[in-house]
Design a protein around this motif. Structure first.
Motif, short mmCIF file in Angstrom:
data_model
loop_
_atom_site.label_atom_id
_atom_site.label_comp_id
_atom_site.label_asym_id
_atom_site.label_seq_id
_atom_site.Cartn_x
_atom_site.Cartn_y
_atom_site.Cartn_z
N ALA A 631 46.53 34.07 44.89
CA ALA A 631 46.82 34.79 43.64
C ALA A 631 45.50 35.15 42.93
O ALA A 631 45.31 36.27 42.45
N TRP A 632 44.58 34.19 42.91
CA TRP A 632 43.28 34.43 42.26
C TRP A 632 42.56 35.60 42.90
O TRP A 632 42.00 36.46 42.22
N ALA A 633 42.56 35.65 44.24
CA ALA A 633 41.83 36.69 44.95
C ALA A 633 42.38 38.08 44.64
O ALA A 633 41.62 39.03 44.38
N PHE A 634 43.70 38.23 44.66
CA PHE A 634 44.29 39.54 44.40
C PHE A 634 44.07 39.96 42.95
O PHE A 634 43.85 41.13 42.67
N ALA A 635 44.12 38.99 42.04
CA ALA A 635 43.86 39.31 40.63
C ALA A 635 42.40 39.69 40.42
O ALA A 635 42.08 40.66 39.73
N LYS A 636 41.51 38.93 41.05
CA LYS A 636 40.07 39.19 40.92
C LYS A 636 39.72 40.56 41.48
O LYS A 636 38.91 41.29 40.91
N ALA A 637 40.33 40.91 42.61
CA ALA A 637 40.04 42.20 43.25
C ALA A 637 40.75 43.36 42.57
O ALA A 637 40.45 44.53 42.85
N GLY A 638 41.70 43.05 41.69
CA GLY A 638 42.43 44.10 41.00
C GLY A 638 43.34 44.88 41.91
O GLY A 638 43.59 46.06 41.70
N VAL A 639 43.85 44.21 42.95
CA VAL A 639 44.72 44.86 43.92
C VAL A 639 46.18 44.65 43.52
O VAL A 639 46.61 43.53 43.27
N GLU A 640 46.92 45.73 43.48
CA GLU A 640 48.34 45.67 43.15
C GLU A 640 49.10 44.99 44.30
O GLU A 640 49.03 45.42 45.45
N ALA A 641 49.79 43.91 43.98
CA ALA A 641 50.55 43.18 45.01
C ALA A 641 51.73 42.49 44.34
O ALA A 641 51.87 41.27 44.37
N SER A 642 52.59 43.33 43.72
CA SER A 642 53.69 42.78 42.92
C SER A 642 54.63 41.90 43.74
O SER A 642 55.07 40.84 43.28
N ARG A 643 54.93 42.33 44.96
CA ARG A 643 55.86 41.54 45.79
C ARG A 643 55.25 40.18 46.14
O ARG A 643 55.96 39.17 46.17
N LEU A 644 53.95 40.16 46.39
CA LEU A 644 53.28 38.90 46.69
C LEU A 644 53.30 37.99 45.46
O LEU A 644 53.64 36.80 45.56
#
Length: 927
Positions: A631-644
């Motif tokens: 979760a931290w990585a996707f938030a940090k990268a600003g990548v949209e991953a709502s399903r994840l």
């Protein structure tokens, strides 16, 4: 008795009839002739009462026997194999008293006889007497007598160094007259007792090579065995033996086949074609193999690294049926061989485990260590066996060699067996004996203790010193494993890492993919700054990424990101390599890769999407830290991953309880940063965190407290009981906070409108001493906190009033502007005649999209980033700013993006919408 017609029967019949008249010469001659003429009847003669009577008669008169008579009598009864210990004791006593009368043949016959007959009680003093006297007569020894005498000493286990040295000199000068068996027996004897005689062995190697065709199968085997056991290089001799043996393997019995394979494996001579031939012959004759032959054969193939799956499968079946015949050494060697060869036949290992567990007291130290190593290496779960071994070890560890200690530690660590007391004992033994450890032993010991997480600072200190001084002996894997171990255990050894960096740079071409990845990982984990090393590893890795497996790719990326090494081309290559092999990635590999890409700022939307898709279906495999870090990585990268994020947010409460404070803080931070609406997750986190903070032993550090507070404030999730718990813990840890943590905490409490000004002011005051270390984002946060304190408690002086202008400037630089909708709204306002100032900044520095400053009226266009994703719920920062603007006396009309988006391209509808908003605001103001 010496006539041509003499037979054992006629001799024994004569003795039975006239034995009382036999002289000592007659008695000794009778014993000698019965043995010599007995041939295939020795078993029958052994049981014949007349033979035993002859032995008694000899014994009664033994003191009258001459030296020669003593020797041939002993030889005769040894050849027959008679169980007459009293006679041999008498011969030994008489021989010692007359040893000076012995000639060469007497010495040879006597030594041979006692070695042959006295397997349980060897008269070592007699052998010592022979060793003292015989060297002076070695010139009289025939080749056979030299060979037989040395064979006898070796068979009896008597190691007389000076005697063997004299024999070596005598034999070397006369090798040309030695028969093949005499050469074979001589080197066999020296190897058996462990006497070094390199000049003799060199001479034998030269003499034997040209005569190998004369050697019997057993002679060939004994020569190979002797050179292998002695550890002497003789490649030409081994090549010749291999060539000669290859065409004669059908002459070899089972023991010869096993010993030949063992010898070539032990000597490290690569002859795969010979091993393949041995395998074919052995497969058709396994029924002839003894348990030891079976064990030694698979040991040899495993040691030589020759793949022979059919042979191993056949041995596995045979071994299971005949395991009762196996001794402890056979069990250990078989387990070791199958593990080393990578042939994991579970039924065999299960059978071996049961057999070993019931007989552990019979195992020597190496057998115990090798058995544990084998089960660990093969990945066979055998908790009862490991438990039994752990109970057997306490009284035996003092007998363990350095390698045994290292292998045992490695085995228990690899098998994941918890035995802290065992590691403590091994640590004590190892620390005082590190000089005995080879490079691999040092590396494996460090690896084992690090893997189990056993803290042994004194041992690691000693290991660091030992490793640093001997790094030139370490192979690449040893170097990488040592670095990994010290990094994992957190041992402070800057000098060791400096030495490792130098060693790696000088030998980088020898490092394989795993070594490169593990070394980089270790330096990153240990926080060791080694830019030259990382640069070199990066260059080497880029040319060989195809050799990296999934874990190695992930670890390499993680290492460079964690170390803060800018390597964009390497990361681009890792992205490409990972994308095509993502199905091979474990859950941990997915996590590490995502974190590395996020930390390094690598733009890889395609790979992030692939990771998200892979992770969603496998979240049950993720550890708590893995879930939080993903979760931290996707938030940090600003990548949209709502399903994840949705899948992670539904983590059961039972699993959330397994999260440590860092995992909790990172998860909350990630969901807040990503703007994902997950009230049930925040509620669960608030509940768990509050309970832990209420305990005196909570594991929240200052950074985690700050992150958690910031996350809940940013998400706009009301949890007063959590904020109360954090406040109660935070003040007592004020000196642990970083400047950023101080500001984030103050901002969070200001954002939720915390009603304790002293708490917020305390954090602001401490942070004010570090303003020069803060980025614009934190300075902007401080500006809002200062404004909050002034508006809520105007009577209080601000601890940062002296730097208000600097903070306001930072806020204005950091303030994000909305997207294109803002320009559309401004144009529509112009059309309806609502004059305004665009991008107006209030006296306090707060920005307003469109404002009528004199009337203190404004319109704010609310962009998607002002709301939680997929909702119409404002996030914490938006609420905070709106509250401050309202407190400053402004009337604000909000135009949210989700209302305006339906009006795009419809000017008249836009105007109606705005007029409606303005009229409603005017009505509200009038009321």
């Amino acid at each position: 008795m010496t006539g041509r017609g003499s037979t054992p029967e006629t001799i024994l019949a004569l003795f039975a009839d006239q034995g009382d008249r036999f002289s000592t010469r007659n008695l000794s001659t009778a014993a000698h002739r019965v043995a010599k003429f007995g041939g295939g009847r020795v078993k029958e003669l052994r049981r014949d009462g007349r033979t035993l009577a002859l032995a008694d008669a000899c014994g009664r008169r033994i003191r009258d026997f001459s030296a020669q008579e003593l020797a041939i009598t002993a030889w005769g009864f040894a050849t027959i194999g008679s169980d007459v210990p009293r006679l041999f004791d008498a011969v030994a006593d008489a021989s010692r008293s007359r040893i000076g009368e012995f000639n060469a043949q007497d010495f040879a016959n006597t030594a041979w006889a006692f070695a042959k007959a006295c397997t349980t009680k060897v008269p070592t003093d007699l052998f010592s007497a022979i060793a003292d006297i015989a060297p002076s007569q070695l010139g009289d020894f025939k080749p056979q007598e030299l060979a037989n005498t040395t064979w006898a000493f070796a068979t009896a286990g008597v190691k007389e160094a000076e005697f063997f040295a004299a024999v070596a000199d005598a034999a070397r000068s006369r090798l040309g007259s030695f028969k093949p068996q005499e050469m074979a027996n001589t080197v066999w004897a020296f190897a058996t007792v462990g006497i070094e005689a390199p000049e003799l062995f060199d001479a034998v190697a030269g003499a034997a090579r040209s005569r190998l065709a004369e050697f019997s199968a057993q002679n060939l085997v004994n020569v190979a065995w002797a050179f292998a056991t002695a550890g002497l290089e003789a490649h030409q001799l081994f090549a010749a033996i291999a060539s000669t043996s290859h065409s004669r393997l059908k002459e070899y019995n089972a023991q010869d086949l096993a010993n030949m394979a063992w010898a070539f494996a032990k000597a490290g001579v690569e002859t795969p074609w010979l091993f393949e031939a041995i395998a074919r012959v052995a497969l058709s004759r396994l029924g002839e193999f003894s348990a030891q032959n079976l064990a030694n054969t698979v040991w040899a193939f495993a040691t030589a690294g020759v793949e022979a799956r059919h042979l191993f499968d056949a041995v596995a079946v045979t071994a299971q049926l005949r395991l009762r015949e196996y001794n402890a050494q056979d069990i250990a060697n078989t387990a070791w061989a199958f593990a080393r060869a990578g042939v994991n036949v579970n039924p065999l290992f299960d059978t071996l485990a049961d057999a070993a567990r019931s007989r552990l007291n019979e195992f020597n130290p190496q057998g115990l260590a090798n058995t544990a190593w084998a089960f660990a290496k093969a990945g066979i779960e055998a908790p009862r066996l490991f438990d039994a071994i752990s109970h057997e070890l306490p009284s035996r560890l003092d007998d363990f060699s350095a390698q045994n200690l290292a292998n045992t530690a490695w085995a228990f660590a690899t098998a994941g067996i918890e035995a802290p007391w065992l590691y403590g004992t091994i640590a004590e033994r190892a620390r005082s004996r590190l000089a005995e450890y080879n490079a691999q032993g040092l590396a494996n010991t460090a690896w084992a203790f690090a893997t189990t997480g056993i803290e042994a600072p004194e041992l690691f200190g000693a290991l660091a010193d030992a490793a640093r001084s001997r790094l030139d002996e370490f192979n690449p894997q040893n170097v990488a494993n040592t670095a990994w171990a010290f990094a994992t255990i957190g041992a402070e050894t800057l000098q060791l890492f400096d030495a490792i960096a130098v060693a790696v740079l000088s030998r980088l071409g020898d490092f394989n993919a795993q070594n490169l990845a593990n070394t980089a990982w270790a330096f990153a984990k240990a926080g060791e700054k080694a830019p030259q090393l990382f640069e070199a590893i990066g260059v080497a890795a880029r040319t060989r990424l195809g050799e990296f497996n999934a874990q190695e790719l992930a670890n390499l990326a993680w290492a460079f990101a964690t170390a803060g090494i800018a390597a964009p081309r390497l990361f681009d290559d890792i992205v490409d390599a990972s994308h095509s092999r993502l199905s091979e990635f474990s859950a941990q590999n997915l996590v590490s890769t995502a974190c590395a890409l996020a930390s390094s700022g690598t733009t890889a939307p395609g790979l992030f999407v692939a990771i998200a898709n892979a992770a969603q279906s496998r979240l049950s495999e993720f550890k708590p830290q893995g879930l939080a870090n993903t979760a931290w990585a996707f938030a940090k990268a600003g990548v949209e991953a709502s399903r994840l994020f949705d899948a992670i947010s539904r983590t059961p409460l039972s699993r959330l309880n397994e999260f440590n404070s860092h995992d909790i803080a990172n998860t909350a931070w990630a969901f807040a940063t990503a703007g994902f609406d997950a009230p049930w997750l925040f509620e669960a986190i608030a509940h768990i965190a509050s309970l832990r903070l209420a305990r005196l032993d909570d594991d929240f550090n200052a950074q985690n407290l700050a992150k958690t507070a910031w996350a809940f404030a940013t998400a706009g999730f009301e949890a007063p009981y959590l904020f109360g718990a954090i406040a109660g813990s935070a003040l007592s840890r004020l000196d642990e906070y970083s400047p950023r943590g101080l500001v984030d905490t103050a901002w969070a409490y200001a954002c939720i409108s915390w009603k304790d000004p002293d708490f917020v002011a305390t954090f602001v005051s401490v942070a004010s001493a570090h303003l020069d270390t803060l980025d614009d984002r934190r300075l902007a946060e401080l500006h809002l906190v200062s404004l909050y304190l002034r508006l809520e408690w105007p009577e209080r002086s601000s601890p940062i009033s002296h730097c208000q202008q600097m903070l306001q400037a930072a806020y204005q630089r950091n303030d994000r502007r909305p997207f294109q909708f803002r320009h559309d709204v401004a144009a529509a306002l112009d059309r309806v005649g609502w004059t305004h100032v665009p991008d107006h900044a209030t006296a306090e520095g707060l920005s307003l999209d469109m404002a009528q400053p004199d009337a203190r009226r404004a319109i704010e266009v609310d962009a998607p980033f002002h709301f939680l994703k997929g909702t119409r719920t404002e996030n914490g920062p938006k609420r905070f700013k709106s509250r401050l603007i309202t407190q400053l006396g402004w009337d604000v009309i909000h135009v949210p993006f989700f209302e305006w988006s339906s009006l795009i391209g419809r000017p008249s509808e836009q105007e109606k919408y705005l007029l409606s908003k303005l009229e409603a605001a005017a009505t509200a103001a009038a009321a």
